[in-house]
Design a protein around this motif. Sequence first.
Motif, mmCIF file in Angstrom:
data_model
loop_
_atom_site.group_PDB
_atom_site.id
_atom_site.type_symbol
_atom_site.label_atom_id
_atom_site.label_comp_id
_atom_site.label_asym_id
_atom_site.label_seq_id
_atom_site.Cartn_x
_atom_site.Cartn_y
_atom_site.Cartn_z
ATOM 1 N N ARG A 53 0.834 -1.205 0.000
ATOM 2 C CA ARG A 53 0.000 0.000 0.000
ATOM 3 C C ARG A 53 0.868 1.255 0.000
ATOM 4 N NH1 ARG A 53 -2.501 -0.677 4.758
ATOM 5 N NH2 ARG A 53 -3.667 -2.349 3.749
ATOM 6 N N GLN A 54 1.921 1.260 0.821
ATOM 7 C CA GLN A 54 2.791 2.430 0.882
ATOM 8 C C GLN A 54 3.579 2.600 -0.416
ATOM 9 O OE1 GLN A 54 2.743 4.752 3.296
ATOM 10 N NE2 GLN A 54 4.123 5.958 2.014
ATOM 11 N N THR A 57 1.206 4.096 -2.843
ATOM 12 C CA THR A 57 0.953 5.499 -2.477
ATOM 13 C C THR A 57 2.098 6.376 -2.974
ATOM 14 O OG1 THR A 57 -0.363 4.867 -0.546
ATOM 15 C CG2 THR A 57 0.620 7.072 -0.516
ATOM 16 N N ASN A 58 3.326 5.915 -2.777
ATOM 17 C CA ASN A 58 4.491 6.664 -3.236
ATOM 18 C C ASN A 58 4.528 6.758 -4.763
ATOM 19 O OD1 ASN A 58 5.332 7.021 -0.580
ATOM 20 N ND2 ASN A 58 6.705 5.263 -0.623
ATOM 21 N N SER A 60 2.005 6.612 -6.758
ATOM 22 C CA SER A 60 0.924 7.524 -7.145
ATOM 23 C C SER A 60 1.387 8.975 -7.076
ATOM 24 C CB SER A 60 -0.294 7.299 -6.246
ATOM 25 O OG SER A 60 -1.332 8.175 -6.599
ATOM 26 N N TRP A 96 -6.005 -2.043 -5.471
ATOM 27 C CA TRP A 96 -5.593 -0.866 -6.244
ATOM 28 C C TRP A 96 -5.909 -1.015 -7.726
ATOM 29 C CZ3 TRP A 96 -2.833 3.441 -4.204
ATOM 30 C CH2 TRP A 96 -2.629 3.373 -2.814
#
Length: 126
Positions: A53-54, A57-58, A60, A96
């Motif tokens: 997830r992280q 996120t990065n 993105s 995602w």
Amino acid sequence: MSREIIRTADAPAPPVTYSQAVKAAGLVFVSGTGPYDAASGAVVGNTVQEQTRQCLTNISAILAAAGSSLSKIVSATVILVDESDFSGMNEEWANWFPIEPPARQAAKLPVRIPGMRVSIAAIAEA
């Protein structure tokens, strides 16, 4: 062909040996991105799901800085420290990319970085 180095403070800074991403030929090439907090540099999460997830996120944030997005990813490479984490990574990945996911390959990370379970690189349309 021109190329543009992409850098954003909204994702962890890479080492001086490579860029967060390079935009060229209508594509954005995002370097392998770990599960690090952009501000502190600390690993985020203990499970591969949290770390995946992280990473996303990065990625993105990096793609947004390049004028792109996760929905424009055409190919991704997932590097895992432990192959037993594949199903957990896949579980978070499906959140995602629930439909029409990008092409993807996975490999095992040849080195151990303390606390890191996964790294993801991506190629997206600009």
